[in-house]
Design a protein around this motif. Structure first.
Motif, PDB file in Angstrom:
ATOM      1  N   LEU A   9       0.829  -1.205   0.000  1.00 26.12           N
ATOM      2  CA  LEU A   9       0.000   0.000   0.000  1.00 26.12           C
ATOM      3  C   LEU A   9       0.868   1.261   0.000  1.00 26.12           C
ATOM      4  CD1 LEU A   9      -2.813  -1.066   2.485  1.00 26.12           C
ATOM      5  CD2 LEU A   9      -3.016  -0.766   0.001  1.00 26.12           C
ATOM      6  N   ALA A  10       1.963   1.240   0.745  1.00 20.72           N
ATOM      7  CA  ALA A  10       2.875   2.388   0.743  1.00 20.72           C
ATOM      8  C   ALA A  10       3.466   2.603  -0.654  1.00 20.72           C
ATOM      9  CB  ALA A  10       3.987   2.182   1.769  1.00 20.72           C
ATOM     10  N   SER A  11       3.788   1.519  -1.338  1.00 21.17           N
ATOM     11  CA  SER A  11       4.338   1.637  -2.694  1.00 21.17           C
ATOM     12  C   SER A  11       3.297   2.180  -3.667  1.00 21.17           C
ATOM     13  CB  SER A  11       4.833   0.278  -3.183  1.00 21.17           C
ATOM     14  OG  SER A  11       5.926  -0.165  -2.411  1.00 21.17           O
ATOM     15  N   ILE A  12       2.057   1.695  -3.550  1.00 23.85           N
ATOM     16  CA  ILE A  12       0.987   2.194  -4.421  1.00 23.85           C
ATOM     17  C   ILE A  12       0.777   3.678  -4.190  1.00 23.85           C
ATOM     18  CG2 ILE A  12      -1.503   2.099  -4.882  1.00 23.85           C
ATOM     19  CD1 ILE A  12      -1.346  -0.940  -4.272  1.00 23.85           C
ATOM     20  N   ARG A  13       0.686   4.072  -2.935  1.00 26.36           N
ATOM     21  CA  ARG A  13       0.434   5.483  -2.616  1.00 26.36           C
ATOM     22  C   ARG A  13       1.592   6.396  -3.025  1.00 26.36           C
ATOM     23  NH1 ARG A  13      -2.201   3.137   2.615  1.00 26.36           N
ATOM     24  NH2 ARG A  13      -4.401   3.174   1.977  1.00 26.36           N
ATOM     25  N   ALA A  14       2.782   5.833  -3.132  1.00 28.89           N
ATOM     26  CA  ALA A  14       3.951   6.614  -3.546  1.00 28.89           C
ATOM     27  C   ALA A  14       4.170   6.595  -5.061  1.00 28.89           C
ATOM     28  CB  ALA A  14       5.206   6.081  -2.839  1.00 28.89           C
ATOM     29  N   CYS A  15       3.364   5.837  -5.785  1.00 25.33           N
ATOM     30  CA  CYS A  15       3.553   5.675  -7.230  1.00 25.33           C
ATOM     31  C   CYS A  15       3.412   7.006  -7.956  1.00 25.33           C
ATOM     32  CB  CYS A  15       2.534   4.674  -7.777  1.00 25.33           C
ATOM     33  SG  CYS A  15       2.682   4.407  -9.564  1.00 25.33           S
ATOM     34  N   ARG A  16       4.341   7.265  -8.858  1.00 21.06           N
ATOM     35  CA  ARG A  16       4.299   8.470  -9.680  1.00 21.06           C
ATOM     36  C   ARG A  16       4.475   8.118 -11.156  1.00 21.06           C
ATOM     37  NH1 ARG A  16       2.275   9.413  -5.761  1.00 21.06           N
ATOM     38  NH2 ARG A  16       2.654  11.015  -4.209  1.00 21.06           N
ATOM     39  N   ALA A  17       4.110   6.901 -11.535  1.00 20.20           N
ATOM     40  CA  ALA A  17       4.327   6.421 -12.902  1.00 20.20           C
ATOM     41  C   ALA A  17       3.669   7.310 -13.954  1.00 20.20           C
ATOM     42  CB  ALA A  17       3.818   4.986 -13.039  1.00 20.20           C
ATOM     43  N   CYS A  18       2.526   7.896 -13.644  1.00 17.96           N
ATOM     44  CA  CYS A  18       1.787   8.712 -14.616  1.00 17.96           C
ATOM     45  C   CYS A  18       1.811  10.197 -14.281  1.00 17.96           C
ATOM     46  CB  CYS A  18       0.329   8.258 -14.674  1.00 17.96           C
ATOM     47  SG  CYS A  18       0.114   6.525 -15.017  1.00 17.96           S
ATOM     48  N   VAL A  29      -5.322   6.571  -4.879  1.00 17.18           N
ATOM     49  CA  VAL A  29      -6.329   6.379  -3.840  1.00 17.18           C
ATOM     50  C   VAL A  29      -6.652   4.888  -3.763  1.00 17.18           C
ATOM     51  CG1 VAL A  29      -8.665   6.943  -3.084  1.00 17.18           C
ATOM     52  CG2 VAL A  29      -7.267   8.682  -4.226  1.00 17.18           C
ATOM     53  N   VAL A  30      -6.468   4.318  -2.576  1.00 20.97           N
ATOM     54  CA  VAL A  30      -6.693   2.890  -2.367  1.00 20.97           C
ATOM     55  C   VAL A  30      -7.027   2.677  -0.896  1.00 20.97           C
ATOM     56  CG1 VAL A  30      -4.231   2.442  -1.933  1.00 20.97           C
ATOM     57  CG2 VAL A  30      -5.712   0.581  -2.765  1.00 20.97           C
ATOM     58  N   GLN A  31      -7.768   1.609  -0.620  1.00 27.79           N
ATOM     59  CA  GLN A  31      -8.115   1.258   0.766  1.00 27.79           C
ATOM     60  C   GLN A  31      -8.094  -0.262   0.859  1.00 27.79           C
ATOM     61  OE1 GLN A  31     -11.681   3.079   2.643  1.00 27.79           O
ATOM     62  NE2 GLN A  31     -12.468   0.996   2.835  1.00 27.79           N
ATOM     63  N   ALA A  32      -7.366  -0.816   1.824  1.00 23.91           N
ATOM     64  CA  ALA A  32      -7.304  -2.267   1.932  1.00 23.91           C
ATOM     65  C   ALA A  32      -6.709  -2.710   3.256  1.00 23.91           C
ATOM     66  CB  ALA A  32      -6.459  -2.853   0.791  1.00 23.91           C
ATOM     67  N   ARG A  73     -18.878   5.057   8.009  1.00 25.52           N
ATOM     68  CA  ARG A  73     -17.804   4.534   8.868  1.00 25.52           C
ATOM     69  C   ARG A  73     -17.498   3.063   8.543  1.00 25.52           C
ATOM     70  NH1 ARG A  73     -19.663   1.220  12.601  1.00 25.52           N
ATOM     71  NH2 ARG A  73     -21.869   1.297  13.144  1.00 25.52           N
ATOM     72  N   VAL A  74     -18.501   2.292   8.164  1.00 28.65           N
ATOM     73  CA  VAL A  74     -18.278   0.894   7.779  1.00 28.65           C
ATOM     74  C   VAL A  74     -17.655   0.831   6.391  1.00 28.65           C
ATOM     75  CG1 VAL A  74     -19.368  -1.346   7.324  1.00 28.65           C
ATOM     76  CG2 VAL A  74     -20.164   0.081   9.242  1.00 28.65           C
ATOM     77  N   PHE A  75     -18.185   1.626   5.473  1.00 29.13           N
ATOM     78  CA  PHE A  75     -17.691   1.661   4.100  1.00 29.13           C
ATOM     79  C   PHE A  75     -16.201   2.011   4.061  1.00 29.13           C
ATOM     80  CE2 PHE A  75     -16.891   3.766   0.043  1.00 29.13           C
ATOM     81  CZ  PHE A  75     -17.529   2.939  -0.865  1.00 29.13           C
ATOM     82  N   HIS A  76     -15.780   2.921   4.907  1.00 30.15           N
ATOM     83  CA  HIS A  76     -14.375   3.342   4.922  1.00 30.15           C
ATOM     84  C   HIS A  76     -13.542   2.623   5.983  1.00 30.15           C
ATOM     85  CE1 HIS A  76     -15.820   6.911   2.532  1.00 30.15           C
ATOM     86  NE2 HIS A  76     -14.845   6.394   1.810  1.00 30.15           N
ATOM     87  N   VAL A  81     -13.779  -3.452   4.258  1.00 35.07           N
ATOM     88  CA  VAL A  81     -14.041  -3.125   2.852  1.00 35.07           C
ATOM     89  C   VAL A  81     -12.753  -2.656   2.192  1.00 35.07           C
ATOM     90  CG1 VAL A  81     -15.371  -1.660   1.274  1.00 35.07           C
ATOM     91  CG2 VAL A  81     -16.414  -2.437   3.425  1.00 35.07           C
ATOM     92  N   ALA A  82     -12.349  -3.352   1.135  1.00 36.22           N
ATOM     93  CA  ALA A  82     -11.195  -2.932   0.338  1.00 36.22           C
ATOM     94  C   ALA A  82     -11.715  -2.210  -0.903  1.00 36.22           C
ATOM     95  CB  ALA A  82     -10.349  -4.133  -0.065  1.00 36.22           C
TER      96      ALA A  82
END
Length: 195
Positions: A9-18, A29-32, A73-76, A81-82
């Motif tokens: 998740l840290a790698s995804i959030r740090a991604c700057r490929a585009c 933006v990701v949640q898991a 609160r449940v959704f997030h 919920v991923a």
């Protein structure tokens, strides 16, 4: 050995490929969490979600939460919920609304993230881009036909139209969706999250 989810998740959030081609820059933006039992795969964050960094924090998210029968609160709650979009960053606007998700995200991140979510019992495919990406040749030629064939994808997947206010006319033309699909969706989500 499975890749640690926190590191992924840290790698995804740090991604700057585009980053260079995105109008507002990269902000994945990701949640898991490994314990999540429900996975929501959408298309790509809109501009409001880009600004907040919170998945589905817009009018589409309000309608989606209503469909699911979930409080915010449940959704997030990542432990339950991923949320994984096809494209993790806001792609910009085109003439008919937001542009399609960028193609770089899926090959970089999807397989790795899906492998790190072993408890998923139901995956919601929200919108045509999510359905085409995840169902491949099993998807029908149109969103309407794919959503109408929802039983064919059970119990693992449930295809949904995008809950955007821009799709109000679709909901009005296809009353069967609210009558047939939403009650099943509500019950499946309740059962999956209660287990």
């Amino acid at each position: 050995m499975r890749e640690p989810l926190h590191a992924l998740l840290a790698s995804i959030r740090a991604c700057r490929a585009c980053d260079a081609v995105l109008p507002l820059g990269a902000r994945p933006v990701v949640q898991a969490a490994a314990s999540a039992r429900l996975l929501i795969i959408g298309q790509a964050p809109g501009s409001k979600v880009h600004a907040s960094g919170v998945p589905w924090s817009d009018a589409s998210g309000e309608r989606l939460r209503d469909w699911l029968g979930l409080e915010e609160r449940v959704f997030h709650d990542a432990s339950r919920v991923a949320i994984m979009p096809i494209g993790f960053c806001y792609p910009g606007r085109g003439r008919g609304g937001d542009l399609p998700p960028r193609r770089e995200c899926a090959p970089l991140w999807h397989a790795r993230l899906l492998a790190a979510l072993p408890q998923i019992r139901l995956t919601l495919l929200v919108g045509w881009h999510a359905q085409r990406a995840m169902l491949g040749a099993r998807a029908h030629p149109s969103l309407t036909r794919t959503v109408a064939a929802w039983r064919d994808y059970a119990p693992a997947f449930l295809p949904l139209p995008h809950p955007s206010p821009r799709n109000t006319a679709w909901f009005q033309r296809h009353a069967w969706f609210a009558a047939e699909v939403l009650p099943v969706l509500h019950a499946r989500v309740r059962d999956v999250l209660a287990a």
